[in-house]
Each structure stands twice: as C-alpha cells, then as structure tokens.
Design a protein around this motif. Structure first.
Motif, PDB file in Angstrom:
ATOM      1  N   UNK A  87      -7.246  -6.541   6.582  1.00  0.00           N
ATOM      2  CA  UNK A  87      -7.145  -7.677   7.508  1.00  0.00           C
ATOM      3  C   UNK A  87      -5.719  -7.886   8.042  1.00  0.00           C
ATOM      4  N   UNK A  88      -4.718  -7.298   7.330  1.00  0.00           N
ATOM      5  CA  UNK A  88      -3.352  -7.366   7.853  1.00  0.00           C
ATOM      6  C   UNK A  88      -3.083  -6.273   8.888  1.00  0.00           C
ATOM      7  N   UNK A 133      -5.822   2.253   9.473  1.00  0.00           N
ATOM      8  CA  UNK A 133      -4.642   2.338   8.601  1.00  0.00           C
ATOM      9  C   UNK A 133      -4.857   1.478   7.365  1.00  0.00           C
ATOM     10  N   UNK A 188      -7.584   2.799   5.086  1.00  0.00           N
ATOM     11  CA  UNK A 188      -7.104   3.920   4.277  1.00  0.00           C
ATOM     12  C   UNK A 188      -6.407   3.432   3.020  1.00  0.00           C
ATOM     13  N   UNK A 189      -5.569   2.413   3.174  1.00  0.00           N
ATOM     14  CA  UNK A 189      -4.871   1.858   2.007  1.00  0.00           C
ATOM     15  C   UNK A 189      -5.879   1.225   1.048  1.00  0.00           C
ATOM     16  N   UNK A 241      -4.317  10.762   0.439  1.00  0.00           N
ATOM     17  CA  UNK A 241      -4.277  10.840   1.888  1.00  0.00           C
ATOM     18  C   UNK A 241      -5.593  11.398   2.433  1.00  0.00           C
ATOM     19  N   UNK A 289      -3.137  -4.878  12.318  1.00  0.00           N
ATOM     20  CA  UNK A 289      -3.330  -5.551  13.618  1.00  0.00           C
ATOM     21  C   UNK A 289      -4.607  -5.104  14.330  1.00  0.00           C
ATOM     22  N   UNK A 315      -5.189  -5.423   2.858  1.00  0.00           N
ATOM     23  CA  UNK A 315      -4.727  -4.215   3.550  1.00  0.00           C
ATOM     24  C   UNK A 315      -5.479  -4.047   4.868  1.00  0.00           C
ATOM     25  N   UNK A 320      -8.470   8.861   1.931  1.00  0.00           N
ATOM     26  CA  UNK A 320      -8.378   7.767   2.895  1.00  0.00           C
ATOM     27  C   UNK A 320      -8.865   8.237   4.261  1.00  0.00           C
ATOM     28  N   UNK A 323      -7.395  -4.878  13.115  1.00  0.00           N
ATOM     29  CA  UNK A 323      -8.513  -5.673  12.606  1.00  0.00           C
ATOM     30  C   UNK A 323      -8.939  -6.726  13.618  1.00  0.00           C
TER      31      UNK A 323
END
Lengths: 399, 399
Positions: free
Chosen positions: B222-223, B241, B244-245, B290, B225, B220, B293, B227
């Motif tokens: 490293x995917x 983002x 948070x996930x 929410x 962008x 979550x 996170x 990152x």
C-alpha cells in the motif's frame, strides 16, 4: 546542560558530539578511496597520561556517536528505538545515549577508570562521512557515488580517527550486533593494538535468514521510486515509504515472538470489535510498527541504511581473513575475548558466538562466552544491562 | 490434455477450472453484501449418489481452485511457489495443482472414494469474485470499493457455492494455513453439515508476530505509489514493487531458518569474491528472493493479497464465536478434528494446534493432533506429503 545535581547516579552527564577530519584519504576494500572523511565522536571519562585506558565503543546499524549521557545537541527524538526507546527517562527532551545503561561511572564501561570513545561509523548519517555527505569533488551529496563499504572499512576509519586523537592502543573494543562485528574485525586486523574485545549479540558471519531480512529491507528502500537510484538528496523526496517498511522488518527481527505476544497480544486499538479496514492500523502491534517506522525515517538516511545493511551481510571473517576457515581467520587474534549472546536472539543466534568461542579456544586464545537467558531477542544487548554489567566489569578487571 | 498413459500414478489427470454464479447476494460480516458473486472451482473424483462423499479443500493465501492434476488452462507458471514449486514434475508447462501430492487416487484425499471440491476463495484473483473483478454496479473493477472480508465470509461463499452444486453435507473440510482457518470456521458455523475437519499448519488466531508480518507485507504494497489507494486496475500500473517485497517477507516466514541455511548458506553468485554492489543480488538467497518476487507479481493481484492478509489476521474464533473464550467458541463443534502441525513452522507454530486440541478435548470432542518433525517451516504442509498421507487416510477411514 543537565545540572550535576539532577543527574541520575552513573550518568556521564551532558555531552556534545565533536568532529575530526581525517588528514589523508581513506582506502577502501572495494579499491576506491574516500577523501576528506569527517568522523563524529563523543568521549566519556578521562584519558590516562599513559593512554592505556581507552575503550572504543562501536555502534550497530541505526546508532550514532551519542552512546552515553544527555546530548545537548541531539534532537528530542532519541536514537534509541522501540522497546529500548521506552527505557529513556523523562529528561526534558535531552536524548539519552543508545548505550547509556552500559557506559558511565560504576557501569560496565566504567568511566571512572576508562576513557570511552564512541564514533559514528563510516557511511553513517549522524556526522561521519556517508552517502548524504557532500562529495568534495562535486559539491553535492555523494548519493549513488558513495562507495560500497565493509566492516573492515569502518575499522580502517576508526583506526585513522584514533590516530588523530593520538591513541594507539585500545584496552578494549566493544559493541553489539554490527558493533560486535567491528570489535571482531579490530582484533583480527590489528592484533597488536587491541587488548580485549567485547562482542555482544553478534556473529562472525550472518546466517542465511539474516542475509535475507537485510536484502528485503534494502529492496523495500530501493524499490521506492523516491530512492531515485540513490540520488534523492536535494530532490525534495526521500524513500521514506520504503524506509518505513525496512524499519518494520528490522524491528520485528530485533524482538522475539514471545516478547511481542506478551507486550501486544492481539489487542485491537478499538477495543473488542474489528473495524474492517485494510489501510488503518487495527491491532496495537500494527499501530506500534507504524509509529516506529514514522519516527525512524525522520532521523535516519536511506543511503546509509542500505550500505550498512550490505556491509553487515558481507561480513564473514572466515572468507575475508581465513580462506574460508574461521579457525584460520582467528589464529592471529591476541585480544582476550568476551562473547555475550542472548537465548531469545533469533537474528544473531547464540550458535554464532559458540562458533567464535570454539575457534578461539581451538587456537589457544583466551575467550569466554555467556549465553544470557533473556526474553527480548536481539534488542537484549540494549536492554539487559543488569545481566551484562557484572560480566563486562569482571572481564575488564573492574571490581 | 495429458494422455492417460503418461500420467504419474495417483494423478487425477487433466482438469479444468469451472465457474458458478451465485444466484443471490452474499451477505458479509462487515454489513455489506456482494452481488453477482462468481466462484471458480475444480472437482476431482465422483460424487456418490447419496452425496455423502464430498471433501471441500480450502486454499491458503496464494492458492487457487487448481488443487490437483494438470491444468490445461492454467498458465505455465505454477501456483506452487518456492521450494514447493521446485517439486513440480517437468510436465511440459502443464501446471500441477498446489496440493497434488495430497489429492488423487490412493492419496490422502483419495479420489477413488471421495469427491473433492476445491474453490478459489472469496476475494481471490483466480476466477472467484475479488477486488480485480468487475463491479456490476459500475462496470469497472471494484478496487478500493471491494469490501474487507473475513474467513467467515469465505465460508459463507463456499456454503452458497455448494448449494448450487446441490451438496449439503461435507464428509470433510480440509486445508492448510488460511485453508485450515476456513475448515475450523466451517466446523463452528455449520456444525450439522460437517462430519470432519482437517486443519493443517493453522491456528485459531494468529500470534502477534504473525500479525506483524502480515501488516508489513500490506504496508509494502500500500506504500507503493502504484497502489493508488487500491484503484490501480486499468491504470496500466500495479504495485508490483511493493508486492515483490511482500512476497519476499512471506517467503522467508514460510521457511525455516535451518532450511534456508542448508539450501543457500552464504554462497555468493560470483563464486568466492564479493562484487561490492548494493543493487544487484550478491548472495544466492538474494537472487532466489528476487526470482520469487518477480514470478509472484505476474500471477497474483495485490488487492486480493491485502484483503486475504487482513482476513487471516482478523481470524480469531475465540473473539468471533466465544466471547473471548476458545473453549466456548469450540463448544458447538460436532465434526471430528484432525490437527497437523510441523515442528519447524514458526509462522503457525504447533502451540496453536495444541490449544485447539485442548479446547476441543475439554469440550469432549473427538480430536487428534500430530506434530510432525519436518524441517521446512510453514511450507511443510505443501511438502511433507509422505508423513501426512497415512494420518489423513486413517482419519478419513481409508485403508
């Protein structure tokens, strides 16, 4: 076409997905309506002249209309995932239906006796109108303008579709997970048209942790910048990164912890030594998740995912039909009910089926519940045919 | 400063985080070394002249050196999260240490008798050198060049840090989760320096599902962008983002399904009616996630998160110290061992502690295991002080 001589026993053979366009707008729970709804479907077996042998099969979140047999049109990538996908036979790239183990001559939903109908559900991305479909008002994809739908809306769509086929009564409605929710909704909202329902690995209302997993999956998708508020169609970008994460979350919740341990353990891809990497899969389970995510994003639409995920968290028959009471919600059911749950299913744990059983029995309705001892978690409904087939056949009056 | 008169009984009072710079490069398992490592730490209680009353407390993934008391310097946002954060007293924005319930006069790690030392671990983001620290070779943040570290590296850093404090022996090393892994690693790698270890809600090697959750959390991040391959420092963007996930996934795995159901149920934020929304929180549990996170990404670094997550999945003492055998890995331990596990902890289930107990007992080592009946899942190690305190005190020879 698979020639008849090479078909495994019990196969419905080669099938094709067909389409029906609904003649009237479809009203929705949210207050809106959808115009020009198309429904993708398949059928297996023969409709009796009396039209009393119809079984409607409803699919789960990532399924489609291709429930049984070999699809001549489907892509080589099966709609069966993970542990289930590995059960495919090696039929030269012809995708096997997601519930092929249960549908066919001599199987649970026996096509020698029943006419089995399977649709892609409303909001889907495999032929039925969904967020990726063209909005007839604008000429481009619905995207963010596609309504937030409910399980009741899916059933409303299925009802309208069956009208087009000239089918009024259903001998049974059957499904697992979200499919089981549709079956339950059918029995509640159309009590005079449903003789029986088969509700497998499902619930009357998802528990809190299940709501949370779904929220996390949607967040993973919607926080991906490529989501673009849901209007990514035609932009050349799709929220594949987020969808991959959502799928990984889903996948782990579909399987039991012991089945993962037994299958993957802590095996390293490189043998005995760790390679000190954070961005490459190191454990077999990591590689497996990566693969599952990669294949899923190729075949499934993110807009559909978030809407179906939302619909199944909203589903709560006590709230929608019983003023908060499950007993009251199920009071009008006339269908006989078969409930099947799996001991290792922690996403749709057996207790929910027990609650449905108790509420139906309390209302004097005919119901039977079987909690099957099986190790694979929620995915059992796709994998444990051997235990399910005799239960379903007996329930349906088959020898 | 909290004045003494307003301190709750058992508080160590107002504390400050201090820093030590290690004098020599720190060698790492991966073959590299880190120069100019700084370690953030706090101490509570008084070091005995004989220096034999030291307890090292090791924190878990999202902790820091601030384990007890009120921090004058820490931000108002506590380092305690979720259910644990809600246990903070209302001390006017002075952040309470993450294990304050366990550390202090008369508590489990009794500062009337022991000198308790707590460090931020290697790779951290709360004062100890980590990916967000400045690389002395380049003058900018390490980012992707920060090495992939292991639990053994963390212990190596703690050993070097204690040398600077002039402390050789440890009366105890204690921690929960990743902290418990460090305690176990200490007992194995420094058998002559550790009198006892307290390993809470931890394991000798994370099971497959736990490896999977960690992989998903890292994906979550490293995917996202933002990152940027790990080199987001100084770019004005961070993978918030994805973080948070990751935090949402972590949070749900830290709590038990029943505790979530009891706390949140299926309550809607808007009362009785659903609002047909996919991008706004609808259920209380969604709103809670929410919020969790959002507060986490403000205080924690993603580069640290992925490295600590990787380190705790790598941790496997049978592999690293026993040629695949847990029995052999624990054969050299000399410390007395107290293991505590929680019945509802499905991320670090009690069975792992049972395996450690069996291996130690099989080697003739003094060990005791307590599986506590408690409802909150993995977070119990932060919440269930009442049950833990008497066990730990007795184990440490306290009245």
């Amino acid at each position: 076409m698979a020639s008849t001589s090479t078909l495994p026993a019990g196969s419905v053979g080669s099938v094709e997905t067909r389409f029906v366009d609904l003649p009237a707008p479809l009203p929705l729970d949210c207050g809106r309506q959808l115009d020009q709804v198309r429904v993708a479907y398949e059928t297996y077996g023969t409709l009796a002249p009396s039209r009393d042998n119809v079984i409607l099969v409803c699919h789960a979140l990532s399924g489609d209309a291709h429930a049984a047999g070999y699809s001549a049109s489907a892509p080589a990538a099966s709609t069966r995932d993970g542990f289930a996908a590995e059960r495919r036979d090696g039929s030269a790239g012809k995708a096997l239906g997601w519930w092929d183990g249960m549908i066919g001559p001599g199987k649970a939903f026996d096509t020698d006796r029943f006419f089995v109908v399977s649709t892609n559900l409303l909001g889907g991305c495999r032929g039925t109108t969904g967020p990726s479909s063209t909005n007839p008002m604008t000429g481009s994809a619905y995207g963010s303008d596609f309504p937030v739908i409910t399980v009741a809306d899916m059933v409303r769509c299925e009802r309208a579709f069956l009208d087009e086929l000239g089918i009024e009564r259903l001998a049974a409605v059957a499904g697992g997970s979200l499919g089981g929710m549709q079956a339950l909704e059918w029995a509640i909202s159309h009590p005079d048209q449903v003789d029986s329902i088969v509700v497998i690995a499902s619930t009357h209302a998802l528990h809190t942790q299940g709501v949370a997993w779904n929220a996390i999956a949607r967040e993973a998708i919607m926080r991906d910048p490529a989501w673009q508020g849901g209007d990514y169609y035609g932009t050349g970008r799709a929220p594949e990164a987020g969808m991959g994460v959502a799928r990984m979350v889903g996948h782990i919740t579909y399987l039991s912890a012991p089945s993962l341990s037994e299958r993957f353990g802590r095996r390293l891809r490189s043998g005995d030594d760790i390679r000190y990497t954070i961005d490459q899969p190191e454990f077999d389970i990591e590689s497996y998740l990566d693969h599952q995510a990669g294949s899923f994003v190729k075949r499934f639409d993110a807009g559909t995912y978030v809407r179906l995920s939302r619909a199944l968290t909203y589903f709560d028959v006590a709230r929608s039909h019983g003023g908060g009471s499950l007993d009251r919600a199920l009071a009008t059911v006339r269908a006989r009910t078969l409930l099947i749950a799996f001991s290792s299913d922690w996403l749709y744990p057996p207790v929910a089926s027990t609650e449905i059983e108790a509420a139906l029995a309390g209302n004097g309705k005919p119901v039977e519940l079987h909690v099957l001892d099986a190790p694979y978690g929620h995915d059992c409904f796709l994998l444990e045919e051997a235990q399910q087939i005799p239960l379903v056949r007996r329930f349906l009056g088959l020898p």
